[in-house]
Design a protein around this motif. Structure first.
Motif, PDB file in Angstrom:
ATOM      1  N   TYR A 184       0.845  -1.195   0.000  1.00  0.00           N
ATOM      2  CA  TYR A 184       0.000   0.000   0.000  1.00  0.00           C
ATOM      3  C   TYR A 184       0.882   1.247   0.000  1.00  0.00           C
ATOM      4  N   CYS A 185       0.502   2.222  -0.805  1.00  0.00           N
ATOM      5  CA  CYS A 185       1.242   3.493  -0.784  1.00  0.00           C
ATOM      6  C   CYS A 185       0.312   4.631  -1.183  1.00  0.00           C
ATOM      7  N   ALA A 186       0.675   5.851  -0.796  1.00  0.00           N
ATOM      8  CA  ALA A 186      -0.098   7.036  -1.141  1.00  0.00           C
ATOM      9  C   ALA A 186       0.260   7.501  -2.550  1.00  0.00           C
ATOM     10  N   PRO A 187      -0.628   8.226  -3.217  1.00  0.00           N
ATOM     11  CA  PRO A 187      -0.334   8.704  -4.582  1.00  0.00           C
ATOM     12  C   PRO A 187       0.941   9.530  -4.658  1.00  0.00           C
ATOM     13  N   ILE A 211      -6.294   0.990  -7.607  1.00  0.00           N
ATOM     14  CA  ILE A 211      -6.386   2.422  -7.329  1.00  0.00           C
ATOM     15  C   ILE A 211      -7.664   2.681  -6.553  1.00  0.00           C
ATOM     16  N   ASP A 212      -7.493   2.929  -5.251  1.00  0.00           N
ATOM     17  CA  ASP A 212      -8.646   3.204  -4.401  1.00  0.00           C
ATOM     18  C   ASP A 212      -9.050   4.669  -4.552  1.00  0.00           C
ATOM     19  N   GLU A 213     -10.312   4.972  -4.281  1.00  0.00           N
ATOM     20  CA  GLU A 213     -10.849   6.334  -4.442  1.00  0.00           C
ATOM     21  C   GLU A 213     -10.570   6.853  -5.850  1.00  0.00           C
ATOM     22  N   ALA A 214     -10.826   6.023  -6.840  1.00  0.00           N
ATOM     23  CA  ALA A 214     -10.433   6.324  -8.218  1.00  0.00           C
ATOM     24  C   ALA A 214     -11.202   7.489  -8.823  1.00  0.00           C
ATOM     25  N   HIS A 215     -12.280   7.935  -8.179  1.00  0.00           N
ATOM     26  CA  HIS A 215     -12.984   9.112  -8.701  1.00  0.00           C
ATOM     27  C   HIS A 215     -12.091  10.349  -8.693  1.00  0.00           C
ATOM     28  N   CYS A 216     -11.012  10.310  -7.917  1.00  0.00           N
ATOM     29  CA  CYS A 216     -10.066  11.436  -7.885  1.00  0.00           C
ATOM     30  C   CYS A 216      -9.384  11.636  -9.240  1.00  0.00           C
ATOM     31  N   ILE A 217      -9.447  10.638 -10.108  1.00  0.00           N
ATOM     32  CA  ILE A 217      -8.813  10.734 -11.427  1.00  0.00           C
ATOM     33  C   ILE A 217      -9.571  11.688 -12.339  1.00  0.00           C
ATOM     34  N   SER A 218     -10.888  11.739 -12.174  1.00  0.00           N
ATOM     35  CA  SER A 218     -11.725  12.483 -13.114  1.00  0.00           C
ATOM     36  C   SER A 218     -11.855  13.948 -12.714  1.00  0.00           C
ATOM     37  N   ARG A 225      -8.133  15.186  -8.072  1.00  0.00           N
ATOM     38  CA  ARG A 225      -6.760  15.510  -7.677  1.00  0.00           C
ATOM     39  C   ARG A 225      -5.846  15.183  -8.849  1.00  0.00           C
ATOM     40  N   PRO A 226      -5.228  16.208  -9.437  1.00  0.00           N
ATOM     41  CA  PRO A 226      -4.370  15.953 -10.597  1.00  0.00           C
ATOM     42  C   PRO A 226      -3.282  14.928 -10.337  1.00  0.00           C
TER      43      PRO A 226
END
Length: 818
Positions: A184-187, A211-218, A225-226
């Motif tokens: 496990y690691c942070a982005p 990729i958890d919380e993948a909505h951050c991609i959009s 989150r860029p």
């Protein structure tokens, strides 16, 4: 004002010193049924076909066997089996399950099936089974999942900043030698080139990235989150075999964005229904915040059991928990600012007992695997339908009846405005920031060379919030391809020396000698700039840092690091011509304006949902593109029980007090930034306000809460500052194209901070650029505020509403301010 946990993710700090100090490359009832059975699916909705089930009986048997043996689960739920099958057959997948829907199993099970599958097929050696990486911004969730996996005998670890140097080196060794199944690691870890390089040489390679919380991609996601876009680049660079993206809050538009980023075909998106028949959704309206308390106390007495109460800012958690304890409830506060030990203690108590009430910011709940939460209460207005859905989804995971109560009053909108309008700096602030990034010494550097910046110093100098500054850097990296983040380091080390410190230096290592020579002793602490000491002594900086860490771990010194410096490698020649910098500024600022506008829309959508004349449960499902509900009404939400829309009477809009405007102008000589002055009046913190100590002045928040609205104040201060706004801005929201970076601040003679006078310079600088009409008003691309943008938060007066340009589901707008 207390800091908010407006960030639902507990990102770890930016320091990567430990990595820099080692080699980079070591090798329900009451339902009404639909009368129309021909409803069309939402256009973007995609389901895995039946062909996604296991096609290889041996793989299916192995997955089912490990599901039972290692996780104690007798069978798959809903779309889990199809998602796991797709991954085990080597394809990418996107998993959209509601909170508590079993997303984590979709990557944890494949990670332990891979080695068994390798042995079954005889294709790899004993330690060549590779590793699966889980990218998650939730530090607490990482630790909780790792602990749970270790108890199941699964080799898992988290790469985080809490580890000692010995633990860190051991973990790197375990990774290289193929002894870890799940890492496990942070982005932000993906910014470190040492980490990226080392992962490329893991034995057996990277079998999967989850990729958890993948909505951050959009960009259309509620928590875009860029930095998350870097995950796709990371997956490509390390040649990951497959990728699975997981989220509980993806609208069809967001899910499509994720699929496009990772090239997931139409069969690779797995959704499960959003509707939870055991949740009762209730909305209660009061006219004041104080009136909420007796209603809530009465509800809690009538509905005992584990409860989570969500509020917006940290101070609220502690104050409300104290109020509850005064009423004999067992209440605990939780927010990201608490010491780690206390947060752990609160979580543990909540998990073990069934009579605890947690008053929390959105920092609480991610990864909390408690199935019998009976009540979820929203004491404040949530930021989006996504946040609301995610938080109520934590109730009743055991399937038993649970209640979700939403208390609403007109005062709630003041706090939401603070968060909507708090992040966008003035246009000139962003311009000055870009000029600093593209200053002559940086422009002179060649491609491949590194620039070092202090984002803390830049935030203060240009009045840009740290999170916004991080987004700007990510955009320069990902959208413009000019730079690439390579890591970070501490600029300053301070330590308290014990008696052993002087004896330890007798070893006479070059690093120890450099520390002894260049560490300056103050009253109690020694201070050393590791970079400067390295340059002067010729000793490698990493050796100096390693020596300091070694002494700290042995108790020879008590070390404290500060002053994070971020490192960026130049990828393209940096622009030197003003017109090229202006083009970048235009692109960045438009995106920032759009983001602010989207935040406003999200709050309007929450109001549309809860005040609408329709079933709440069905409205939430429709928002997420879920058309699986075969009924019109759930039978147990506020609307279904009464068939009356929520009546909400907002505070009447007030005309801006010119007397208070004059007091604010008298308190500070800032005239170059109307947005800054509006923030002071409304009570929105910023780095410049903090530096000038205006938040302790009586003018701070003098026009907040009582029916005044931020954009009205922004218009008033634009006029007061004498800027030439365009007609659209003059009629509504003023342009943000003003300077926020002069060194002036408080008026001379005040009791606060006297600042140097540079008003004339800043003012002339602004005027030399012409009026804001040179680029159009702040919102000119969306038309005149008075006609098209003025819903909800623009004036709260007589303006109409408008639909946003992009949204997956848009309920009819309800304007509470009419």
């Amino acid at each position: 004002m207390s800091h908010s946990d407006g960030d639902e993710f507990g990102f770890s700090s930016g320091d990567e010193e430990a990595l820099l100090a080692i080699p980079d490359n070591p090798q329900p009832s009451g339902m009404k049924r639909k009368s129309d059975s021909n409803d069309q699916d939402f256009p973007s909705k995609r389901h895995a076909s039946s062909s996604q089930e296991f096609t290889n009986p041996a793989i299916e048997h192995l997955a089912q066997k490990l599901l039972i043996e290692r996780f104690g689960i007798p069978k798959f739920r809903l779309e889990q089996k199809a998602a796991v099958s797709r991954l085990l057959h080597g394809k990418n997948a996107v998993v959209v399950f509601p909170t508590g829907g079993g997303k984590s199993l979709c990557y944890q099970l494949p990670a332990i099936v891979f080695p068994e599958l390798d042995r079954l097929e005889g294709v790899r050696g004993p330690d060549d089974h590779g590793i699966s990486i889980v990218v998650s911004p939730l530090i607490a969730l990482m630790k909780d999942q790792v602990d749970a996996l270790l108890k199941k005998g699964i080799a898992a670890a988290a790469m985080d900043s809490s580890k000692s140097r010995e633990e860190f080196l051991q973990l790197n060794s375990d990774i290289r030698e193929g002894r870890i199944r799940l890492l496990y690691c942070a982005p932000e870890r993906l910014n470190n080139e040492g980490f990226v390089s080392s992962i490329k040489f893991v034995r057996g390679g990277v079998r999967m990235i989850a990729i958890d919380e993948a909505h951050c991609i959009s960009e259309w996601g509620h928590s875009f989150r860029p930095d998350y876009l870097k995950v796709a680049r990371f997956a490509s660079e390390i040649k990951a075999e497959r990728v699975v993206c997981l989220t509980a809050t993806a609208t069809p538009k967001v899910a499509d964005d994720i699929c496009k980023v990772f090239d997931v075909d139409s069969h690779g998106l797995f959704r499960t229904p959003m509707y939870r028949p055991n949740l009762e959704l209730d909305i209660q309206v009061t006219q004041t915040k104080l009136q909420k308390f007796p209603h809530m106390f009465k509800f809690l007495r009538a509905n005992p059991g584990p409860t989570v109460i969500y509020v917006t800012i940290q101070k609220q958690t502690e104050a409300l928990a104290e109020d509850l304890r005064a009423k004999k409830f067992k209440a605990r506060a939780f927010h990201s600012g608490l010491p780690t030990e206390l947060k752990t203690q609160v979580q543990q108590e909540f998990m073990e007992k069934d009579d605890i009430i947690i008053v929390a910011t959105i920092a609480f709940g991610m990864g909390i695997d408690k199935s019998n939460i009976r009540n979820v209460i929203h004491f404040d207005l949530p930021s989006s339908v996504e946040s609301y859905s995610q938080q109520i989804g934590r109730a009743g995971r055991d399937g038993l009846k649970s209640k979700c109560v939403f208390y609403l009053c007109p005062e709630d909108f003041y706090l939401r405005e603070i968060f909507i309008y708090g992040d966008l700096p003035s246009r000139d602030s962003v311009s000055r920031f870009l000029n600093d990034v593209f200053k002559s010494e940086h422009v002179a550097l060649d491609v491949g060379e590194t620039i070092e910046v202090s984002q803390y110093a830049q935030a203060r100098e240009f009045d840009i919030r740290p999170n916004t500054l991080s987004i700007l850097y990510a955009q320069l990296e990902l959208k413009f391809g000019l730079i690439r983040a390579t890591g970070s380091k501490y600029a300053q080390y301070s330590f308290e020396a014990t008696h052993s410190y002087y004896q330890a230096q007798s070893a006479q290592t070059p690093a120890a000698n450099a520390i002894k020579r260049y560490a300056a002793k103050a009253k109690t602490l020694h201070h050393i700039d590791a970079g400067a000491a390295s340059s002067s002594s010729g000793v490698v900086r990493a050796d100096i840092v390693r020596q300091l860490n070694d002494w700290d771990e042995r108790g020879i010194i008590k070390l404290k690091a500060s002053g994070v410096t971020h490192l960026f490698r130049i990828e393209q020649k940096l622009p030197s011509k003003p017109e090229n910098v202006e083009l970048i500024l235009n692109g960045l600022y438009k995106e920032m304006e759009d983001k602010e506008h989207q935040e406003m829309i999200r709050s309007e959508q929450v109001m549309s949902l809860i005040t609408g004349a329709s079933c709440l449960s069905r409205g939430i499902a429709a928002y997420f593109g879920d058309t699986s509900m075969d009924f019109v009404e759930c039978g147990h939400c506020s609307w279904c029980k009464t068939h009356k829309a929520i009546e909400f009477k907002p505070l009447p809009a007030r005309h801006t007090s010119q007397g208070v405007i004059a007091e604010i102008l008298a308190a500070t000589d800032v005239r170059d930034d109307p947005r800054f002055l509006a923030r002071v009046a409304f009570g929105i913190q910023s780095p410049r306000i903090t530096a000038l100590k205006l938040s302790s002045h009586n003018v701070f928040r003098s026009l907040g809460e009582e029916g005044y609205h931020f954009l009205d104040l922004l218009r008033e201060f634009t006029i007061a500052c004498g800027t030439k706004a365009s007609s659209a801005v003059a009629a509504s929201a003023p342009s943000s194209r003003t300077s926020s970076t002069s060194k002036k601040g408080m008026k001379p003679g005040t009791k606060l901070v006297a600042r140097s006078s540079s008003a004339s310079k800043s003012s002339s600088s602004y005027k030399s650029r012409g009026s804001s009409s040179t680029r159009g008003s702040t919102y000119s691309s969306r038309g005149s505020t008075s006609k098209s943008r003025g819903t909800g938060y623009s004036s709260r007066g007589s303006r109409g509403s408008r639909r946003p340009r992009e949204s997956s589901y848009i309920p009819p707008f309800y304007n509470p301010f009419k």
